[in-house]
Design a protein around this motif. Structure first.
Motif, mmCIF file in Angstrom:
data_model
loop_
_atom_site.group_PDB
_atom_site.id
_atom_site.type_symbol
_atom_site.label_atom_id
_atom_site.label_comp_id
_atom_site.label_asym_id
_atom_site.label_seq_id
_atom_site.Cartn_x
_atom_site.Cartn_y
_atom_site.Cartn_z
ATOM 1 N N GLY A 1 -11.180 32.366 -45.052
ATOM 2 C CA GLY A 1 -11.052 31.685 -43.770
ATOM 3 C C GLY A 1 -9.672 31.143 -43.446
ATOM 4 O O GLY A 1 -9.521 30.307 -42.559
ATOM 5 N N PHE A 2 -8.637 31.624 -44.166
ATOM 6 C CA PHE A 2 -7.256 31.225 -43.877
ATOM 7 C C PHE A 2 -6.613 32.403 -43.165
ATOM 8 O O PHE A 2 -6.228 33.392 -43.793
ATOM 9 N N ARG A 3 -6.497 32.332 -41.832
ATOM 10 C CA ARG A 3 -6.136 33.500 -41.031
ATOM 11 C C ARG A 3 -5.193 33.139 -39.893
ATOM 12 O O ARG A 3 -5.273 32.048 -39.331
ATOM 13 N N ALA A 4 -4.342 34.101 -39.541
ATOM 14 C CA ALA A 4 -3.446 33.931 -38.386
ATOM 15 C C ALA A 4 -3.652 35.101 -37.437
ATOM 16 O O ALA A 4 -3.503 36.265 -37.829
ATOM 17 N N PHE A 5 -4.002 34.800 -36.199
ATOM 18 C CA PHE A 5 -4.262 35.803 -35.165
ATOM 19 C C PHE A 5 -3.198 35.741 -34.086
ATOM 20 O O PHE A 5 -2.819 34.646 -33.645
ATOM 21 N N ARG A 6 -2.754 36.892 -33.619
ATOM 22 C CA ARG A 6 -2.090 36.935 -32.321
ATOM 23 C C ARG A 6 -3.167 36.701 -31.263
ATOM 24 O O ARG A 6 -4.318 37.133 -31.412
ATOM 25 N N VAL A 7 -2.807 36.032 -30.175
ATOM 26 C CA VAL A 7 -3.797 35.752 -29.143
ATOM 27 C C VAL A 7 -4.313 37.047 -28.517
ATOM 28 O O VAL A 7 -5.489 37.143 -28.131
ATOM 29 N N GLU A 8 -3.463 38.077 -28.463
ATOM 30 C CA GLU A 8 -3.902 39.366 -27.921
ATOM 31 C C GLU A 8 -5.006 39.970 -28.779
ATOM 32 O O GLU A 8 -5.892 40.667 -28.280
ATOM 33 N N THR A 9 -4.941 39.727 -30.077
ATOM 34 C CA THR A 9 -5.971 40.238 -30.980
ATOM 35 C C THR A 9 -7.312 39.575 -30.682
ATOM 36 O O THR A 9 -8.342 40.243 -30.557
ATOM 37 N N LEU A 10 -7.301 38.262 -30.571
ATOM 38 C CA LEU A 10 -8.542 37.545 -30.270
ATOM 39 C C LEU A 10 -9.133 38.006 -28.940
ATOM 40 O O LEU A 10 -10.353 38.156 -28.813
ATOM 41 N N ASN A 11 -8.266 38.258 -27.970
ATOM 42 C CA ASN A 11 -8.760 38.729 -26.673
ATOM 43 C C ASN A 11 -9.423 40.094 -26.768
ATOM 44 O O ASN A 11 -10.218 40.465 -25.893
ATOM 45 N N GLY A 12 -9.104 40.850 -27.813
ATOM 46 C CA GLY A 12 -9.674 42.177 -27.981
ATOM 47 C C GLY A 12 -10.866 42.239 -28.911
ATOM 48 O O GLY A 12 -11.350 43.338 -29.220
ATOM 49 N N LEU A 13 -11.380 41.095 -29.363
ATOM 50 C CA LEU A 13 -12.476 41.087 -30.333
ATOM 51 C C LEU A 13 -13.855 40.875 -29.711
ATOM 52 O O LEU A 13 -14.854 40.914 -30.423
ATOM 53 N N GLY A 14 -13.912 40.646 -28.403
ATOM 54 C CA GLY A 14 -15.207 40.398 -27.777
ATOM 55 C C GLY A 14 -15.837 39.103 -28.243
ATOM 56 O O GLY A 14 -17.007 39.066 -28.641
ATOM 57 N N LEU A 15 -15.070 38.025 -28.208
ATOM 58 C CA LEU A 15 -15.542 36.744 -28.736
ATOM 59 C C LEU A 15 -16.796 36.231 -28.032
ATOM 60 O O LEU A 15 -17.594 35.504 -28.633
ATOM 61 N N ALA A 16 -16.996 36.610 -26.791
ATOM 62 C CA ALA A 16 -18.187 36.159 -26.063
ATOM 63 C C ALA A 16 -19.465 36.703 -26.681
ATOM 64 O O ALA A 16 -20.548 36.147 -26.476
ATOM 65 N N GLU A 17 -19.340 37.779 -27.470
ATOM 66 C CA GLU A 17 -20.514 38.387 -28.096
ATOM 67 C C GLU A 17 -20.768 37.865 -29.502
ATOM 68 O O GLU A 17 -21.760 38.234 -30.133
ATOM 69 N N VAL A 18 -19.870 37.033 -30.030
ATOM 70 C CA VAL A 18 -20.005 36.533 -31.396
ATOM 71 C C VAL A 18 -21.083 35.456 -31.439
ATOM 72 O O VAL A 18 -21.007 34.460 -30.722
ATOM 73 N N ALA A 19 -22.080 35.667 -32.300
ATOM 74 C CA ALA A 19 -23.187 34.714 -32.401
ATOM 75 C C ALA A 19 -23.272 34.058 -33.764
ATOM 76 O O ALA A 19 -24.017 33.091 -33.943
#
Length: 252
Positions: free
Chosen positions: A169-187
């Motif tokens: 759980g120690f992670r660094a994301f570019r914001v563009e990456t997060l935008n491409g992961l479909g976070l709204a679907e993460v449950a």
């Protein structure tokens, strides 16, 4: 490590370190201080789940004395995944270019964060990894290490992801990456949230890099791991694995 090809990466932008908390009164001031010392240019967001031990109040005191420290007060304990999703949204709404996941208990050493951020200059997502050469754990009983290694191996094989530490759980994301992961679907709410984001990143074709870290077991407070969290992780990962196999068969 996934293949990043010849992609050219733009500048990272401002970093926001997201630290979810629930009853971390003994740890919150030291960990924020260490982050601010290790990466002075970064901002910190404490996402507190209405901790009964006063963690949120202590975080407010830190924020009052440092303009780069912020606090997101949440209504109650809804799980690690929900806290991070709220933190991601806050970070994206406020224009940060890099969003970092970090535990509050000191197990993720802030002093190693600069190496993750350096690696992110040529990647979409960087994982602090315990299970690549150079990575290690400190003060863990062998049983817990066995369970963690086993969970990563099970996830890696079942989900077909080329990542050694899928659950870290120690992670660094570019914001563009997060935008491409479909976070709204993460449950996923518990620790399988980390597995979910990793598999989504690989499936989306993002370049993922693992950087070795030293993971140090907490000295203060109680672990949030529970039987319910482990059960959720097992059934979700198994279901995702079944979906992965179906996708492969259909793609042949």
């Amino acid at each position: 490590m996934t293949d990043g090809g010849q992609r050219q990466y733009g500048p990272l932008g401002t970093t926001l370190v997201i630290i979810p908390t629930y009853n971390e009164a003994e740890n919150i001031k030291p960990i924020v201080s260490r982050v601010r010392s290790a990466v002075p240019e970064a901002h910190v967001l404490v996402a507190d789940d209405n901790s009964p031990d006063g963690t949120g109040k202590l975080a407010d005191e830190l924020a009052a004395g440092d303009e780069r420290v912020h606090v997101l007060h949440r209504k109650g304990k809804e799980g690690l995944g929900a806290a991070y999703l709220a933190g991601f949204q806050w970070g994206m709404d406020n224009g940060y270019g890099v969003l970092v996941e970090m535990d509050a208990d000191g197990s993720h050493r802030p002093e190693e964060l600069p190496r993750l951020l350096t690696a992110l200059k040529g990647a979409d997502l960087v994982l602090g990894s315990r299970w690549v050469p150079g990575g290690r754990v400190v003060n863990w009983p062998k049983r817990r290490e066995f369970l963690s290694r086993g969970a990563s191996a099970y996830s890696r094989v079942l989900l077909d992801v080329p990542i050694r530490d899928v659950t870290g759980g120690f992670r660094a994301f570019r914001v563009e990456t997060l935008n491409g992961l479909g976070l709204a679907e993460v449950a996923s709410a518990g620790y399988c949230f980390q597995v979910d984001l990793a598999r989504r990143a690989v499936r989306a074709g993002f370049h993922v890099v693992e950087v070795p870290i030293t993971f140090v077991d907490r000295e203060h407070g109680d672990s949030k791991m529970s039987r319910d969290i482990m059960v959720e992780a097992l059934w979700r990962i198994t279901a995702w694995g079944f979906d992965t196999r179906v996708r492969k068969i259909r793609g042949r």
